[in-house]
Design an enzyme around this catalytic site. Structure first.
Site, mmCIF file in Angstrom:
data_model
loop_
_atom_site.group_PDB
_atom_site.id
_atom_site.type_symbol
_atom_site.label_atom_id
_atom_site.label_comp_id
_atom_site.label_asym_id
_atom_site.label_seq_id
_atom_site.Cartn_x
_atom_site.Cartn_y
_atom_site.Cartn_z
ATOM 1 N N LYS A 91 0.851 -1.186 0.000
ATOM 2 C CA LYS A 91 0.000 0.000 0.000
ATOM 3 C C LYS A 91 0.888 1.237 0.000
ATOM 4 O O LYS A 91 1.740 1.415 0.880
ATOM 5 C CB LYS A 91 -0.926 -0.003 1.220
ATOM 6 C CG LYS A 91 -2.011 1.079 1.161
ATOM 7 C CD LYS A 91 -1.534 2.397 1.720
ATOM 8 C CE LYS A 91 -2.539 3.514 1.471
ATOM 9 N NZ LYS A 91 -2.130 4.778 2.123
ATOM 10 N N GLY A 99 -0.375 8.564 -1.234
ATOM 11 C CA GLY A 99 -0.355 9.460 -2.382
ATOM 12 C C GLY A 99 0.737 10.505 -2.327
ATOM 13 O O GLY A 99 1.239 10.946 -3.368
ATOM 14 N N GLY A 138 -4.554 11.429 -2.223
ATOM 15 C CA GLY A 138 -5.417 12.493 -1.711
ATOM 16 C C GLY A 138 -4.881 13.893 -1.912
ATOM 17 O O GLY A 138 -5.632 14.812 -2.238
ATOM 18 N N ASP A 171 -6.378 2.571 2.319
ATOM 19 C CA ASP A 171 -6.044 1.564 3.333
ATOM 20 C C ASP A 171 -7.118 0.484 3.387
ATOM 21 O O ASP A 171 -6.820 -0.713 3.496
ATOM 22 C CB ASP A 171 -5.900 2.208 4.710
ATOM 23 C CG ASP A 171 -4.664 3.078 4.836
ATOM 24 O OD1 ASP A 171 -3.754 2.943 3.991
ATOM 25 O OD2 ASP A 171 -4.606 3.882 5.775
ATOM 26 N N LYS A 229 -1.055 5.159 10.572
ATOM 27 C CA LYS A 229 -0.429 4.004 9.928
ATOM 28 C C LYS A 229 -0.620 2.750 10.782
ATOM 29 O O LYS A 229 -0.980 1.681 10.274
ATOM 30 C CB LYS A 229 1.067 4.259 9.717
ATOM 31 C CG LYS A 229 1.397 5.376 8.742
ATOM 32 C CD LYS A 229 2.886 5.521 8.572
ATOM 33 C CE LYS A 229 3.230 6.621 7.564
ATOM 34 N NZ LYS A 229 2.906 7.962 8.043
#
Length: 262
Positions: free
Chosen positions: A15, A18, A51, A172, A227
């Site tokens: 993952k 951005g 984002g 996520d 996170k």
């Protein structure tokens, strides 16, 4: 669709946030990390956000960003921007970097082949517009690409199961749903730090309950909190192991593994 493949136990979902995708050096490093995963005999799948780029383009187009408790409100005009940026600009930026490094890669979104099915997310404090909550993942296209040794690069823009519209989905959440469906051996949240640091040392592994306790005690703080919470939610969502690390950690197998509470 629950088609089994021989790669079931070797899939690693990466993952990528951005913010890093504006950095050419990061993209080169990401390609190197993906190549390292492949050399180890694993099949990488990338899920990415974007984002910041969405916010930037909204501002250039004169669209006012709105949020409800930190969640982006996505009206129809904003959804057009989200889809253009995530499924277009950001997605192809990653694909180009991988192909340039000699890695077969194809960009898709959750809309393609109905890969990620969502329903509208409801919030008690306001209408979020076209923000989706993942209901299911159809893994047929993902497994088809993996079986052909093509790295799927997935934008989290997803398919509305009730109205056939595109929906904005938290990257996520999309990564967690994909990792769980594919039976990935781990989901790696790529960060700008090598893992969870305690007394300036990387913790090799932590249970989900211990991680929450460290957040409460202030040992885990700042930007690391979301996170870690994402990693905890991934484990609770059925992912075998969630790892927080940086690009170097992806290549050498280091970082902090978040595992289910014992």
């Amino acid at each position: 669709m629950d088609t089994e493949t021989s790669t079931d136990h070797y899939i690693i979902v990466l993952k990528v946030g951005g913010n890093e995708l504006d950095d050419a050096d990061f993209l080169v490093g990401l390609a190197n990390a993906v190549a390292a995963v492949q050399r180890d005999g694993h099949a990488p799948v990338i899920v990415h956000g974007g984002g910041k780029a969405v916010t930037d383009l909204q501002a250039r187009l004169g669209l006012q960003e709105q949020r409800v408790e930190g969640l982006r409100v996505t009206d129809d005009a904003s959804m057009d921007v989200v889809e253009m940026v995530l499924s277009g600009l950001m997605n192809k930026r990653i694909v180009r970097a991988l192909v340039n490094a000699g890695i077969r890669a194809a960009g898709i979104s959750g809309v393609d082949d109905g890969t990620i099915y969502v329903e509208k997310m409801w919030h008690p404090l306001g209408d979020l517009g076209r923000v989706g909550e993942v209901q299911d993942v159809d893994d047929h296209l993902l497994r088809t690409l993996i079986a052909a040794d093509i790295v799927p690069v997935v934008s989290p823009v997803s398919f509305g199961s009730l109205d056939a519209l595109s929906y904005n989905v938290n990257a996520d959440h999309a990564a967690t749903a994909i990792a769980a469906k594919l039976g990935a051996i781990k989901l790696v949240f790529i960060s700008n730090v090598p893992g969870i640091l305690v007394a300036e040392r990387v913790v090799r592994a932590v249970t989900s309950s211990q991680a929450e306790q460290w957040i409460d005690e202030g040992i885990i703080f700042g930007g690391m909190i979301p996170k870690v919470r994402s990693a905890v939610e991934a484990v609770r969502g059925g992912v075998a192991q969630a790892v927080i690390t940086n690009l170097a950690g992806v290549q050498d197998g280091t970082g902090t593994g978040v595992i289910g509470s014992r």
